[in-house]
Design a protein around this motif. Structure first.
Motif: not given
Length: 281
Positions: A100-107, A114-126, A141-142, A147-152
């Motif tokens: 869609a060509g945004p200036e920014m996107a989340s990563c 995530f509450g009762d769910g799991v927000f899955l973000n595999r290393w290969e996907f990242i 926007e990372y 805290l450990g995600q800053l090390t990632a």
């Protein structure tokens, strides 16, 4: 010089239902009106989730392209699309958001309960998301849920290089059940870890629910920036539902002025983030 405050509005999200939160902007017209109102108050970035005709979260490519185009035509806001979507969205659909060509996107930098769910973000996907944004000149926007995600993120940048344009910007998402708490102590710990990232890295902070105000105050006190909106909280105060995203942006603007860090204009925001001007985009 005083650092201006970058204010991001996240007006919709994928969690709340329109039937339960009538003020939630879910149509394109509602989103455009919200964007214009929040820009006039002092927001410079809009973090976008979209809904379908039944008000359900969607990553429909046509709707995303139309939304980006309409926001660019109607506002000067930096358009940041969510590649998170809903926690059930498949990776292929999340990667296709970039079309869609945004200036920014989340990563998002890792998997999180995530509450009762799991927000899955595999290393290969990242890695795939990061490198595709490099190729397309989209600023990530990372999103940091713990805290450990800053090390990632440090590992990602060291192995695969800086984003296009060279600027690193992170958003600390605090107070999600399953992630780090929305406290000043947690924010300060993250602030220390951010110092290990490339020089000039900037950060925003998002306080979910009742952590909204403590997180805003801590971010302003540590040279951070703010993300607010009905994606993150639907209560203005105990027993007071949010009436509109304008309420939340206005409160953030007021606190930024109290901190003597007035809101950044859209031009200042692009300069801060290393984005090209609208005319050169």
């Amino acid at each position: 010089m005083t650092t201006p405050t970058l204010i991001t509005v996240a007006p919709t999200g994928a969690e709340s239902a329109k039937t339960e939160v009538p003020a939630l902007p879910v149509t394109l017209d509602e989103l455009l009106l919200t964007a214009k109102e929040c820009e006039a108050l002092g927001a410079a970035v809009i973090h976008v989730h979209i809904r379908d005709e039944g008000s359900r979260p969607t990553l429909d490519p046509g709707r995303l392209r139309a939304t980006v185009a309409a926001l660019r035509e109607s506002t000067d806001l930096i358009v940041q699309l969510s590649t998170g979507g809903a926690v059930t969205d498949p990776e292929a659909d999340r990667l296709a958001v970039l079309d869609a060509g945004p200036e920014m996107a989340s990563c998002t930098m890792g998997t999180v309960n995530f509450g009762d769910g799991v927000f899955l973000n595999r290393w290969e996907f990242i890695v795939d998301l990061h490198t595709r944004m490099q190729e397309r000149n989209i600023l990530p926007e990372y999103e940091i849920f713990d805290l450990g995600q800053l090390t990632a993120l440090q590992r990602l940048l060291g192995k695969y290089g800086l984003p296009a344009g060279g600027h690193v910007h992170v958003d600390l998402v605090m107070g999600v059940p399953g992630g780090m708490p929305g406290t000043a102590e947690a924010l300060v710990a993250c602030r220390q870890a951010i110092r290990d990232l490339p020089a000039g890295t900037t950060f925003s902070a998002t306080g979910i629910g009742r952590s909204t105000i403590p997180v805003m105050l801590a971010a302003l006190a540590t040279d951070g920036h703010l993300r607010v909106g009905m994606e993150d909280t639907i209560s203005y105060a105990k027993g007071r539902p949010v009436e509109s995203n304008m309420q939340l942006v206005a409160r953030a603007v007021g606190l930024a002025h109290v901190a003597q860090r007035p809101p950044a204009s859209t031009g200042q925001a692009r300069e801060l983030l290393g984005l090209s001007s609208r005319s050169a985009a």
